[in-house]
Write an enzyme that holds these catalytic residues in place. Sequence first.
Site, PDB file in Angstrom:
ATOM      1  N   ALA A 140       0.804  -1.231   0.000  1.00  0.00           N
ATOM      2  CA  ALA A 140       0.000   0.000   0.000  1.00  0.00           C
ATOM      3  C   ALA A 140       0.837   1.280   0.000  1.00  0.00           C
ATOM      4  O   ALA A 140       0.314   2.367   0.196  1.00  0.00           O
ATOM      5  CB  ALA A 140      -0.963   0.002   1.182  1.00  0.00           C
ATOM      6  N   SER A 159      -5.633 -10.771 -11.805  1.00  0.00           N
ATOM      7  CA  SER A 159      -5.269  -9.933 -12.944  1.00  0.00           C
ATOM      8  C   SER A 159      -5.882 -10.527 -14.205  1.00  0.00           C
ATOM      9  O   SER A 159      -6.113 -11.741 -14.282  1.00  0.00           O
ATOM     10  CB  SER A 159      -3.746  -9.910 -13.096  1.00  0.00           C
ATOM     11  OG  SER A 159      -3.368  -9.374 -14.348  1.00  0.00           O
ATOM     12  N   TYR A 174       3.737 -14.851 -13.501  1.00  0.00           N
ATOM     13  CA  TYR A 174       2.690 -13.932 -13.015  1.00  0.00           C
ATOM     14  C   TYR A 174       1.287 -14.488 -13.310  1.00  0.00           C
ATOM     15  O   TYR A 174       0.392 -14.442 -12.466  1.00  0.00           O
ATOM     16  CB  TYR A 174       2.906 -12.586 -13.698  1.00  0.00           C
ATOM     17  CG  TYR A 174       2.018 -11.454 -13.250  1.00  0.00           C
ATOM     18  CD1 TYR A 174       2.230 -10.813 -12.034  1.00  0.00           C
ATOM     19  CD2 TYR A 174       0.976 -10.992 -14.064  1.00  0.00           C
ATOM     20  CE1 TYR A 174       1.435  -9.743 -11.638  1.00  0.00           C
ATOM     21  CE2 TYR A 174       0.182  -9.934 -13.685  1.00  0.00           C
ATOM     22  CZ  TYR A 174       0.418  -9.305 -12.467  1.00  0.00           C
ATOM     23  OH  TYR A 174      -0.382  -8.255 -12.085  1.00  0.00           O
ATOM     24  N   ALA A 175       1.109 -15.037 -14.525  1.00  0.00           N
ATOM     25  CA  ALA A 175      -0.200 -15.593 -14.891  1.00  0.00           C
ATOM     26  C   ALA A 175      -0.545 -16.778 -13.984  1.00  0.00           C
ATOM     27  O   ALA A 175      -1.699 -16.927 -13.548  1.00  0.00           O
ATOM     28  CB  ALA A 175      -0.194 -16.030 -16.356  1.00  0.00           C
ATOM     29  N   LYS A 198      -1.493 -15.374 -10.608  1.00  0.00           N
ATOM     30  CA  LYS A 198      -2.787 -14.678 -10.597  1.00  0.00           C
ATOM     31  C   LYS A 198      -3.952 -15.640 -10.817  1.00  0.00           C
ATOM     32  O   LYS A 198      -5.067 -15.403 -10.325  1.00  0.00           O
ATOM     33  CB  LYS A 198      -2.790 -13.558 -11.634  1.00  0.00           C
ATOM     34  CG  LYS A 198      -1.852 -12.393 -11.266  1.00  0.00           C
ATOM     35  CD  LYS A 198      -2.069 -11.894  -9.855  1.00  0.00           C
ATOM     36  CE  LYS A 198      -1.553 -10.490  -9.623  1.00  0.00           C
ATOM     37  NZ  LYS A 198      -1.693 -10.085  -8.194  1.00  0.00           N
TER      38      LYS A 198
HETATM   39  P1  NAP Z   1       3.054  -1.354  -7.788  1.00  0.00           P
HETATM   40  O1  NAP Z   1       2.789   0.068  -8.091  1.00  0.00           O
HETATM   41  O2  NAP Z   1       4.312  -1.990  -8.281  1.00  0.00           O
HETATM   42  O3  NAP Z   1       2.924  -1.564  -6.207  1.00  0.00           O
HETATM   43  C1  NAP Z   1       3.132  -2.813  -5.616  1.00  0.00           C
HETATM   44  C2  NAP Z   1       3.540  -2.613  -4.180  1.00  0.00           C
HETATM   45  O4  NAP Z   1       3.756  -3.918  -3.587  1.00  0.00           O
HETATM   46  C3  NAP Z   1       4.866  -1.842  -4.050  1.00  0.00           C
HETATM   47  O5  NAP Z   1       4.743  -0.813  -3.095  1.00  0.00           O
HETATM   48  C4  NAP Z   1       5.833  -2.928  -3.622  1.00  0.00           C
HETATM   49  O6  NAP Z   1       6.889  -2.486  -2.792  1.00  0.00           O
HETATM   50  C5  NAP Z   1       4.930  -3.832  -2.806  1.00  0.00           C
HETATM   51  N1  NAP Z   1       5.549  -5.139  -2.587  1.00  0.00           N
HETATM   52  C6  NAP Z   1       6.276  -5.863  -3.467  1.00  0.00           C
HETATM   53  N2  NAP Z   1       6.720  -6.995  -2.888  1.00  0.00           N
HETATM   54  C7  NAP Z   1       6.269  -6.984  -1.620  1.00  0.00           C
HETATM   55  C8  NAP Z   1       6.410  -7.869  -0.525  1.00  0.00           C
HETATM   56  N3  NAP Z   1       7.105  -9.017  -0.635  1.00  0.00           N
HETATM   57  N4  NAP Z   1       5.823  -7.559   0.657  1.00  0.00           N
HETATM   58  C9  NAP Z   1       5.136  -6.399   0.788  1.00  0.00           C
HETATM   59  N5  NAP Z   1       4.945  -5.522  -0.216  1.00  0.00           N
HETATM   60  C10 NAP Z   1       5.525  -5.799  -1.407  1.00  0.00           C
HETATM   61  O7  NAP Z   1       1.890  -2.301  -8.359  1.00  0.00           O
HETATM   62  P2  NAP Z   1       0.352  -2.009  -8.721  1.00  0.00           P
HETATM   63  O8  NAP Z   1       0.291  -1.789 -10.175  1.00  0.00           O
HETATM   64  O9  NAP Z   1      -0.234  -1.017  -7.781  1.00  0.00           O
HETATM   65  O10 NAP Z   1      -0.257  -3.455  -8.463  1.00  0.00           O
HETATM   66  C11 NAP Z   1      -0.894  -3.826  -7.246  1.00  0.00           C
HETATM   67  C12 NAP Z   1      -1.498  -5.211  -7.404  1.00  0.00           C
HETATM   68  O11 NAP Z   1      -2.397  -5.213  -8.509  1.00  0.00           O
HETATM   69  C13 NAP Z   1      -0.470  -6.296  -7.704  1.00  0.00           C
HETATM   70  O12 NAP Z   1      -0.843  -7.501  -7.070  1.00  0.00           O
HETATM   71  C14 NAP Z   1      -0.557  -6.431  -9.203  1.00  0.00           C
HETATM   72  O13 NAP Z   1      -0.114  -7.690  -9.635  1.00  0.00           O
HETATM   73  C15 NAP Z   1      -2.046  -6.227  -9.420  1.00  0.00           C
HETATM   74  N6  NAP Z   1      -2.391  -5.819 -10.787  1.00  0.00           N
HETATM   75  C16 NAP Z   1      -1.905  -4.642 -11.320  1.00  0.00           C
HETATM   76  C17 NAP Z   1      -2.256  -4.302 -12.638  1.00  0.00           C
HETATM   77  C18 NAP Z   1      -1.779  -3.047 -13.294  1.00  0.00           C
HETATM   78  O14 NAP Z   1      -2.061  -2.857 -14.502  1.00  0.00           O
HETATM   79  N7  NAP Z   1      -1.068  -2.148 -12.609  1.00  0.00           N
HETATM   80  C19 NAP Z   1      -3.098  -5.151 -13.384  1.00  0.00           C
HETATM   81  C20 NAP Z   1      -3.555  -6.317 -12.803  1.00  0.00           C
HETATM   82  C21 NAP Z   1      -3.204  -6.643 -11.499  1.00  0.00           C
HETATM   83  P3  NAP Z   1       8.293  -2.044  -3.451  1.00  0.00           P
HETATM   84  O15 NAP Z   1       8.026  -0.740  -4.116  1.00  0.00           O
HETATM   85  O16 NAP Z   1       9.223  -1.916  -2.271  1.00  0.00           O
HETATM   86  O17 NAP Z   1       8.675  -3.141  -4.407  1.00  0.00           O
END
Ligand code: NAP
Length: 257
Positions: A18, A146, A158-159, A162
């Site tokens: 978050a 996703s 990733y797929a 998810k």
């Molecule tokens: P993001 O901007 O990369 O944010 C992800 C956050 O998760 C980052 O703050 C990251 O910290 C943190 N994180 C990573 N590894 C972690 C761990 N081991 N423990 C605790 N926190 C951790 O990603 P987002 O785009 O907001 O995506 C959020 C979720 O939605 C993910 O599950 C992603 O797969 C899913 N999603 C996103 C999209 C899209 O288009 N953006 C589409 C489908 C699904 P660090 O910065 O320190 O790495």
Amino acid sequence: MAIEQSATEERVAIVTGAARGIGAATAIRLAAEGRAVAVLDLDEAACKDTVEKITAAGGRALAVGADVSDEEQVTAAVARIAEELGAPTILVNNAGVLRDNLIFKMSVSDWDTVLNVHLRGAFLMSRAVQKHMVDAKFGRIVNLSSSSALGNRGQANYAAAKAGMQGLTKTLAIELGKFGVTVNAVAPGFIATDMTAATAARVGMGFEDFKAAAATQIPVARVGLPEDVGNAIAFFSGDAAGFVSGQVLYVAGGPLD
Ligand code: NAP
């Protein structure tokens, strides 16, 4: 906009990952509904912005540093949240990473990292938090799947993670339903965050061009915003969604299945 305490009892929510992106927007949205929110991410200091936005609007939030794929850190984080904010009864398993590559170039470490953060992380967090939900006879778990769960070139890890989130969601819905706990998944399509910006950089495109190209393939003719996903999560995590469980909602600006 000032946060008004909701008429319902204050509930404690945990949103993982978050510090930014979808997780930050979701934490802010849940706080606006009167939840006390544990803003959990790898680096506690990185959670400061999200926490400040919530407290500046009159909400209650706690920054928590933990790696969701580490059993001991998860146990300690959930214990700290229960003590400092109250027993958590809403959990959003959002933390995520990408390690994209075609299968012939994908390392074991790239596979393990992605499966560990998304799937093992959601398992560990759900296992640690469900006890509080069962005790309260109320709980809401929302898992981030996703559109890539349906298959996406360069994302075997990733797929798989998810798609696994969807199986986890349905199984926990079956196991925990009788304790008043619902479990649902939100499956975003293209959302503009650092994650998709990193993908644009990897394929050698500017982010604006990358978003514009993606929008041409999306029926509502735009890419998603973190708040679009936060809105769907707010519904699933609300008291009014108690008869909706084990579902996967695609938040993708058009139909997917
Ligand atoms: P993001 O901007 O990369 O944010 C992800 C956050 O998760 C980052 O703050 C990251 O910290 C943190 N994180 C990573 N590894 C972690 C761990 N081991 N423990 C605790 N926190 C951790 O990603 P987002 O785009 O907001 O995506 C959020 C979720 O939605 C993910 O599950 C992603 O797969 C899913 N999603 C996103 C999209 C899209 O288009 N953006 C589409 C489908 C699904 P660090 O910065 O320190 O790495």
